[in-house]
Structure formats: C-alpha cells, structure tokens
Design a protein around this motif. Structure first.
Motif, PDB file in Angstrom:
ATOM      1  N   GLY A   7      37.240  28.987  44.863  1.00  0.00           N
ATOM      2  CA  GLY A   7      38.709  29.347  45.314  1.00  0.00           C
ATOM      3  C   GLY A   7      39.834  28.515  44.309  1.00  0.00           C
ATOM      4  N   ASN A   8      40.876  29.354  43.904  1.00  0.00           N
ATOM      5  CA  ASN A   8      41.996  28.523  43.038  1.00  0.00           C
ATOM      6  C   ASN A   8      43.234  28.686  44.104  1.00  0.00           C
ATOM      7  N   TRP A   9      43.566  27.984  45.033  1.00  0.00           N
ATOM      8  CA  TRP A   9      44.700  28.031  45.600  1.00  0.00           C
ATOM      9  C   TRP A   9      46.057  28.064  45.045  1.00  0.00           C
ATOM     10  N   LYS A  10      46.072  27.665  43.756  1.00  0.00           N
ATOM     11  CA  LYS A  10      47.181  27.799  43.031  1.00  0.00           C
ATOM     12  C   LYS A  10      48.350  26.837  43.712  1.00  0.00           C
ATOM     13  N   MET A  11      49.660  27.095  43.616  1.00  0.00           N
ATOM     14  CA  MET A  11      50.818  26.399  44.194  1.00  0.00           C
ATOM     15  C   MET A  11      51.090  26.985  45.673  1.00  0.00           C
ATOM     16  N   GLY A  92      42.481  25.702  31.671  1.00  0.00           N
ATOM     17  CA  GLY A  92      42.733  26.672  30.594  1.00  0.00           C
ATOM     18  C   GLY A  92      43.142  27.997  31.593  1.00  0.00           C
ATOM     19  N   HIS A  93      43.566  27.901  32.639  1.00  0.00           N
ATOM     20  CA  HIS A  93      43.887  28.979  33.706  1.00  0.00           C
ATOM     21  C   HIS A  93      45.070  29.735  32.791  1.00  0.00           C
ATOM     22  N   SER A  94      44.970  31.060  32.664  1.00  0.00           N
ATOM     23  CA  SER A  94      46.013  31.907  32.040  1.00  0.00           C
ATOM     24  C   SER A  94      47.389  31.443  32.341  1.00  0.00           C
ATOM     25  N   GLU A  95      47.428  31.081  33.659  1.00  0.00           N
ATOM     26  CA  GLU A  95      48.992  30.675  33.993  1.00  0.00           C
ATOM     27  C   GLU A  95      49.194  29.268  33.186  1.00  0.00           C
ATOM     28  N   ARG A  96      48.592  28.511  33.100  1.00  0.00           N
ATOM     29  CA  ARG A  96      48.713  27.050  32.462  1.00  0.00           C
ATOM     30  C   ARG A  96      48.771  27.587  30.836  1.00  0.00           C
ATOM     31  N   TYR A 163      35.567  34.168  33.260  1.00  0.00           N
ATOM     32  CA  TYR A 163      36.408  35.254  32.510  1.00  0.00           C
ATOM     33  C   TYR A 163      37.198  36.016  33.355  1.00  0.00           C
ATOM     34  N   GLU A 164      38.825  35.678  33.060  1.00  0.00           N
ATOM     35  CA  GLU A 164      39.593  36.174  33.966  1.00  0.00           C
ATOM     36  C   GLU A 164      40.795  37.139  32.964  1.00  0.00           C
ATOM     37  N   PRO A 165      40.225  38.546  33.056  1.00  0.00           N
ATOM     38  CA  PRO A 165      41.623  39.394  32.506  1.00  0.00           C
ATOM     39  C   PRO A 165      42.703  39.136  33.019  1.00  0.00           C
ATOM     40  N   TRP A 167      45.549  40.790  32.816  1.00  0.00           N
ATOM     41  CA  TRP A 167      46.006  41.742  33.599  1.00  0.00           C
ATOM     42  C   TRP A 167      45.363  42.018  34.868  1.00  0.00           C
ATOM     43  N   ALA A 168      44.503  41.425  35.281  1.00  0.00           N
ATOM     44  CA  ALA A 168      43.778  41.574  36.580  1.00  0.00           C
ATOM     45  C   ALA A 168      44.080  40.375  37.606  1.00  0.00           C
ATOM     46  N   ILE A 169      44.760  39.356  37.123  1.00  0.00           N
ATOM     47  CA  ILE A 169      44.918  38.122  38.207  1.00  0.00           C
ATOM     48  C   ILE A 169      46.276  38.327  38.775  1.00  0.00           C
ATOM     49  N   GLY A 170      46.167  38.470  40.222  1.00  0.00           N
ATOM     50  CA  GLY A 170      47.055  38.761  41.039  1.00  0.00           C
ATOM     51  C   GLY A 170      47.673  40.070  41.107  1.00  0.00           C
ATOM     52  N   THR A 171      47.011  41.156  40.565  1.00  0.00           N
ATOM     53  CA  THR A 171      47.872  42.238  40.111  1.00  0.00           C
ATOM     54  C   THR A 171      47.059  43.244  41.106  1.00  0.00           C
ATOM     55  N   TYR A 205      33.339  35.550  37.265  1.00  0.00           N
ATOM     56  CA  TYR A 205      34.465  36.556  37.125  1.00  0.00           C
ATOM     57  C   TYR A 205      35.626  36.285  37.854  1.00  0.00           C
ATOM     58  N   GLY A 206      36.787  36.338  37.385  1.00  0.00           N
ATOM     59  CA  GLY A 206      38.087  36.229  38.157  1.00  0.00           C
ATOM     60  C   GLY A 206      39.303  37.297  37.818  1.00  0.00           C
ATOM     61  N   GLY A 207      39.886  37.765  38.979  1.00  0.00           N
ATOM     62  CA  GLY A 207      40.908  38.749  38.697  1.00  0.00           C
ATOM     63  C   GLY A 207      40.844  39.869  39.830  1.00  0.00           C
ATOM     64  N   SER A 208      41.600  39.434  40.749  1.00  0.00           N
ATOM     65  CA  SER A 208      41.657  40.225  42.006  1.00  0.00           C
ATOM     66  C   SER A 208      40.347  40.668  42.628  1.00  0.00           C
ATOM     67  N   MET A 209      39.297  39.714  42.371  1.00  0.00           N
ATOM     68  CA  MET A 209      38.167  39.791  43.394  1.00  0.00           C
ATOM     69  C   MET A 209      38.333  39.582  44.802  1.00  0.00           C
ATOM     70  N   ASN A 210      37.886  40.487  45.481  1.00  0.00           N
ATOM     71  CA  ASN A 210      38.330  40.425  46.925  1.00  0.00           C
ATOM     72  C   ASN A 210      36.843  40.851  47.689  1.00  0.00           C
ATOM     73  N   GLY A 226      32.436  33.727  41.094  1.00  0.00           N
ATOM     74  CA  GLY A 226      33.898  34.346  41.090  1.00  0.00           C
ATOM     75  C   GLY A 226      34.678  33.137  41.270  1.00  0.00           C
ATOM     76  N   LEU A 227      35.885  33.361  40.577  1.00  0.00           N
ATOM     77  CA  LEU A 227      37.048  32.495  40.682  1.00  0.00           C
ATOM     78  C   LEU A 227      38.086  33.303  41.358  1.00  0.00           C
ATOM     79  N   ILE A 228      38.298  32.615  42.659  1.00  0.00           N
ATOM     80  CA  ILE A 228      39.187  33.600  43.443  1.00  0.00           C
ATOM     81  C   ILE A 228      40.623  33.055  43.703  1.00  0.00           C
ATOM     82  N   GLY A 229      41.606  33.922  43.776  1.00  0.00           N
ATOM     83  CA  GLY A 229      42.873  33.192  43.945  1.00  0.00           C
ATOM     84  C   GLY A 229      43.251  33.959  45.014  1.00  0.00           C
ATOM     85  N   GLY A 230      44.121  35.080  45.358  1.00  0.00           N
ATOM     86  CA  GLY A 230      44.638  35.505  46.539  1.00  0.00           C
ATOM     87  C   GLY A 230      43.682  35.406  47.778  1.00  0.00           C
ATOM     88  N   ALA A 231      42.389  36.013  47.488  1.00  0.00           N
ATOM     89  CA  ALA A 231      41.522  36.193  48.455  1.00  0.00           C
ATOM     90  C   ALA A 231      40.987  34.761  49.073  1.00  0.00           C
TER      91      ALA A 231
HETATM   92  C1  PEP Z   1      42.999  33.243  39.459  1.00  0.00           C
HETATM   93  O1  PEP Z   1      44.093  32.713  39.855  1.00  0.00           O
HETATM   94  O2  PEP Z   1      42.134  32.515  39.042  1.00  0.00           O
HETATM   95  C2  PEP Z   1      42.791  34.605  40.012  1.00  0.00           C
HETATM   96  C3  PEP Z   1      41.624  35.256  39.865  1.00  0.00           C
HETATM   97  O3  PEP Z   1      43.652  35.143  41.293  1.00  0.00           O
HETATM   98  P1  PEP Z   1      43.640  36.574  42.069  1.00  0.00           P
HETATM   99  O4  PEP Z   1      42.142  36.431  42.724  1.00  0.00           O
HETATM  100  O5  PEP Z   1      44.588  36.561  43.007  1.00  0.00           O
HETATM  101  O6  PEP Z   1      43.541  37.560  40.917  1.00  0.00           O
END
Ligand code: PEP
Length: 246
Positions: A7-11, A92-96, A163-165, A167-171, A205-210, A226-231
């Motif tokens: 999980g990536n809780w972000k801020m 190296g998260h894309s947000e950084r 691998y986190e496209p 355009w798929a992160i948090g979208t 894989y990361g990018g809106s995995m749910n 998976g690297l998971i943000g929102g979920a």
């Molecule tokens: C992330 O921040 O690494 C990520 C994959 O976010 P989300 O799952 O919300 O797209």
C-alpha cells in the motif's frame, strides 16, 4: 515467487485513522499467502511500527534520502528509517518525479542508499499519457530502469520494481492486464540482461488497482504484485486485493 501487495498511503491519515485502518486490515488478514506492506507518511512510522510489530505486514516509507547523514534539511536517512523497522522504501514515485523534480539519476542513488541500509527499494517507473500517446512508453520505462541498473550493478536483483503508468495513478483508469503485461515483460527482459537472478525480482503493477481488477492483473505471468494507492486506504478493498494475490 511470492507476490507482494504494498500500500502507498501517500499524504493521508491521522493517528486515529491509521490505527483504525491497520486494526481493520489485521482483523481480516489471517496468514496471507503473499507478502504485504504499507508505505506510510514518515511522521507515522513510529506509530505504525508499534501497531505492526509481530504481524504479517511489513513497514515501508514513501521516500529515502540519497544522502547518508548531515546538512540536508527535511531529509530522512536510510539509517533513521531502519531504526523504525522500515523494510521497504518507495523511490521514484511519479508524484516525487513530478512535484519534487526527482531525476532518473537521483532515483537510482536513492535505490542505492536503500540497498546499502538493508532496505528494499520499490523503484517506480512509468510513462505519462503524452508519452504513451507519442509511442514512447517502452523508451521511457527502459530509460528510467536503466539508470537504476547502471548505478546498482549486480545488486539490482535485490530491488522491487513497480510499473506505474502515470495516467493510471489515482485516475480510476487502469492499464488492461495485457498492456501491463507487455511492459512488465519488457522490464523483465531488461533486468535479465543485467542480472542472472532477475527471475526473483518482484515486478509490481500500480495505477488504480482495486478489488475488482486485481485478480486479472495479478494473473499475468510477469505481474508479481501491486502497489496500491487509493484502495489501500479501504480495509476491505485492500484485503480483497491481498486475497487475489494468493
Ligand atoms: C500509487 O500511488 O502508487 C498508486 C498506484 O495510486 P492509485 O492506486 O490510487 O492509482
């Protein structure tokens, strides 16, 4: 190899919210068939270390300094992270890369620093929408990974790659399993050319995995987690993804 769900809780979070989230996840976790980790805001590492002690969930940070020690205001060193039981550091998260100007070379140095401290870097790579539309996906992810390989040599077999496209992160837009697998196969080939132990490198894989799409993504031959943000902030969804990785 075992899969890794991180999980990536972000801020996000608070003392109260973190406690509830981790307790809810732990209550439903049992003995997971995969590895599980959470990347928490640095200020909550001590709290989460205490809550996760003796559990099946490993602790992660969302960044690590490329420097060892000294006059680097605001930075947190690998040795400091180690003191709080950190096993993984997202680098190296894309947000950084996007908001903090992190370059491929800096990301590679952060991965090197993590490895030197006994922390597994989860190295993020991925193309933006404009890069994908320009047909540059392969070139971009290969360039990002090449910098990490160049700096880390044979130690590359100790990293995790995500691998986190972008355009798929948090979208809510997810790469199809086939699109993700295609890039994962490319990254695997690049890693194999650099290390004879590349087969043991987990490619996430990361990018809106749910909860709904995790199983089909995780069924791909080169998707090892998976690297998971929102979920990751929703206990039931995170647990469903973990179950899909069994
Ligand atoms: C992330 O921040 O690494 C990520 C994959 O976010 P989300 O799952 O919300 O797209």
């Amino acid at each position: 190899m075992k899969k890794l769900i991180a999980g990536n809780w972000k801020m996000n979070g608070s003392l109260a919210a973190n406690e509830k989230l981790l307790k809810d996840i732990l209550a439903g976790l049992g003995q997971p068939a995969c590895q599980v980790a959470v990347g928490v805001p640095a200020i909550y590492l001590a709290q989460c270390q205490a809550l996760l002690a003796g559990t099946a969930i490993d602790l992660g940070s969302q960044d690590i300094s490329a420097q060892e020690v000294g006059a680097y205001t605001g930075e947190i060193s690998g040795a400091m992270l180690k003191e709080f039981g950190v096993r993984y550091a997202i680098v190296g998260h894309s947000e950084r890369r996007q908001y903090h100007g992190e370059t491929d070379e800096l990301v590679a140095l952060k991965a090197q620093r993590a490895l030197g401290c006994g922390i597994t870097p989860i190295v993020c790579v991925g193309e933006t929408l404009a890069e994908r539309e320009a047909g540059k996906t392969d070139e971009v992810v290969k360039r990002q990974l090449a910098a990490v390989i160049h700096t880390n040599g044979h130690c590359i077999s100790e990293i995790v790659v995500a691998y986190e496209p972008v355009w798929a992160i948090g979208t809510g837009k997810t790469a199809t399993p086939e699109m993700a697998q295609q890039v994962h196969a490319l990254l695997r080939a690049q890693l194999k050319a650099a290390s004879e132990h590349a087969d043991r490198i987990q490619l996430l894989y990361g990018g809106s995995m749910n909860a709904a799409n995790a199983a089909s993504l995780l069924a791909q031959p080169d998707i090892d987690g998976g690297l998971i943000g929102g979920a990751a902030l929703k206990p039931q969804d995170f647990l469903t993804i973990i179950a899909a990785a069994a």
